[in-house]
Design an enzyme around this catalytic site. Structure first.
Site, PDB file in Angstrom:
ATOM      1  N   ASP A   9       0.862  -1.182   0.000  1.00 35.37           N
ATOM      2  CA  ASP A   9       0.000   0.000   0.000  1.00 35.37           C
ATOM      3  C   ASP A   9       0.899   1.232   0.000  1.00 35.37           C
ATOM      4  OD1 ASP A   9      -2.495   1.506   0.346  1.00 35.37           O
ATOM      5  OD2 ASP A   9      -1.739   1.958   2.339  1.00 35.37           O
ATOM      6  N   SER A  10       0.282   2.380  -0.243  1.00 33.60           N
ATOM      7  CA  SER A  10       1.037   3.630  -0.205  1.00 33.60           C
ATOM      8  C   SER A  10       1.505   3.971   1.215  1.00 33.60           C
ATOM      9  CB  SER A  10       0.145   4.760  -0.705  1.00 33.60           C
ATOM     10  OG  SER A  10      -1.056   4.794   0.046  1.00 33.60           O
ATOM     11  N   CYS A  72      -3.781  -0.910  -2.185  1.00 33.78           N
ATOM     12  CA  CYS A  72      -3.993   0.508  -2.484  1.00 33.78           C
ATOM     13  C   CYS A  72      -4.799   0.652  -3.774  1.00 33.78           C
ATOM     14  CB  CYS A  72      -2.623   1.171  -2.638  1.00 33.78           C
ATOM     15  SG  CYS A  72      -2.694   2.893  -3.097  1.00 33.78           S
ATOM     16  N   GLU A 151      -6.500   9.871   8.821  1.00 34.61           N
ATOM     17  CA  GLU A 151      -5.172   9.709   9.441  1.00 34.61           C
ATOM     18  C   GLU A 151      -5.014  10.567  10.688  1.00 34.61           C
ATOM     19  OE1 GLU A 151      -1.946   9.710   6.639  1.00 34.61           O
ATOM     20  OE2 GLU A 151      -2.780   7.944   5.627  1.00 34.61           O
ATOM     21  N   CYS A 183     -11.145   3.203  -1.542  1.00 35.83           N
ATOM     22  CA  CYS A 183      -9.932   3.728  -0.901  1.00 35.83           C
ATOM     23  C   CYS A 183      -9.722   2.980   0.413  1.00 35.83           C
ATOM     24  CB  CYS A 183     -10.085   5.231  -0.639  1.00 35.83           C
ATOM     25  SG  CYS A 183      -8.701   5.946   0.274  1.00 35.83           S
ATOM     26  N   HIS A 185      -8.787   3.909   3.193  1.00 34.99           N
ATOM     27  CA  HIS A 185      -9.103   4.605   4.439  1.00 34.99           C
ATOM     28  C   HIS A 185     -10.594   4.629   4.790  1.00 34.99           C
ATOM     29  CE1 HIS A 185      -5.020   5.823   3.850  1.00 34.99           C
ATOM     30  NE2 HIS A 185      -5.017   6.724   4.815  1.00 34.99           N
TER      31      HIS A 185
HETATM   32  N1  DGL Z   1      -4.022   3.926  -0.189  1.00 31.55           N
HETATM   33  C1  DGL Z   1      -4.609   4.964  -1.022  1.00 31.55           C
HETATM   34  C2  DGL Z   1      -5.755   4.386  -1.832  1.00 31.55           C
HETATM   35  O1  DGL Z   1      -6.385   3.422  -1.438  1.00 31.55           O
HETATM   36  C3  DGL Z   1      -5.070   6.143  -0.178  1.00 31.55           C
HETATM   37  C4  DGL Z   1      -3.949   6.948   0.400  1.00 31.55           C
HETATM   38  C5  DGL Z   1      -3.065   7.589  -0.646  1.00 31.55           C
HETATM   39  O2  DGL Z   1      -3.530   8.442  -1.392  1.00 31.55           O
HETATM   40  O3  DGL Z   1      -1.906   7.182  -0.716  1.00 31.55           O
HETATM   41  O4  DGL Z   1      -6.035   4.891  -2.886  1.00 31.55           O
END
Ligand code: DGL
Length: 266
Positions: A9-10, A72, A151, A183, A185
């Site tokens: 993931d990012s 991600c 976050e 997403c 989050h």
């Molecule tokens: N993990 C990213 C997503 O699911 C969200 C956070 C980011 O923008 O890095 O798109």
């Protein structure tokens, strides 16, 4: 063959996927890589995301993973085909299982998608839905403010509720009957999203859907031997006390994060 799941993931948002995977496959060895040094991915362009996703995948394979989960959405939207062409291991991602679930749930074929700018502008969800469900209408809304709010831990804050309401109004006006949380989050604020989009709208949580897909694959074909059960490892490319706190928020428990730079074995 024994499977070690590699999740990338990012940042630490992918822990929503880890959480679901661990519910279904508690003993399956897992390696996580969160690219906290280069987060967010949701603001990056297509080529950059492919490059990052390739490096993240190499890192996980170098640490013994032999099945990859792109947690991600921004990375999955840009890089799934490129990764599948380049790497021979099974690659799971968050987009397809959530599209399957949205198609199964929608009654009037009016589906909403929320995600980062990268995910929404990729058009990947729309294309996948249109190619499989004729007559479907898909309405997408980028919600860039939601990642930092989550976050910050503002999961129930008045400000978060107001912003969610504002983002969801156009989808509500279109009378969507199903909404994809596109997403990592958003599962943390699923309750607010449900409230603001309307309680009759069905919500698709991609984190749970991809975990189910991995579970079916592993249970269908592969036995985990006792020897394969090892310690899970959680790597991040930048580690600060704040990262540790956000990781706990996402995973619901304390986790030992290890710092690793891409290209180096930790
Ligand atoms: N993990 C990213 C997503 O699911 C969200 C956070 C980011 O923008 O890095 O798109």
């Amino acid at each position: 063959m024994d499977i070690t799941i590699g999740v990338f993931d990012s940042g630490v948002g992918g822990f929503t996927v880890v959480r679901e995977l661990k519910k279904l496959l508690p003993d399956q060895p897992l390696i996580y890589f969160g690219d906290t040094a280069r987060t967010p991915y949701g603001t990056k362009g297509h080529k950059t995301l492919i490059q990052y996703a390739r490096e993240d995948t190499r890192f996980l394979l170098g640490h013994g993973a032999n099945l990859i989960v792109i947690a991600c959405h921004s990375a999955a939207s840009a890089a799934t085909s490129a990764l599948r062409q380049e790497f021979s291991v099974p690659i799971f991602e968050v987009v397809s299982p959530s599209v399957d679930q949205a198609i199964a749930l929608t009654r009037r074929k009016v589906i909403g998608l929320i995600g980062t700018r990268a995910t929404v502008t990729s058009g990947v969800y729309e294309d996948a839905i249109h190619s499989r469900l004729s007559g479907a209408r898909v309405y997408s809304q980028a919600c860039p403010l939601l990642v930092p709010l989550v976050e910050e831990g503002w999961l129930k804050a008045r400000e978060t509720r107001m912003i969610v309401k504002k983002y969801l109004r156009p989808l509500r006006d279109r009378q969507i009957d199903t909404l994809i949380l596109g997403c990592t989050h958003y599962p943390l604020i699923k309750g607010i999203i449900q409230e603001k989009v309307g309680k009759r709208v069905k919500i698709v949580d991609a984190s749970a859907e991809v975990a189910r897909a991995v579970y079916s694959y592993i249970k269908a074909g592969v036995q985990v031997s006792k020897d394969a059960i090892g310690e899970d490892r959680f790597f991040v490319s930048d580690l600060t006390p704040a990262t540790q706190g956000v990781a706990r928020l996402f995973l619901g428990s304390q986790v030992q994060l290890e710092m690793a730079s891409l290209g180096c074995k930790g």
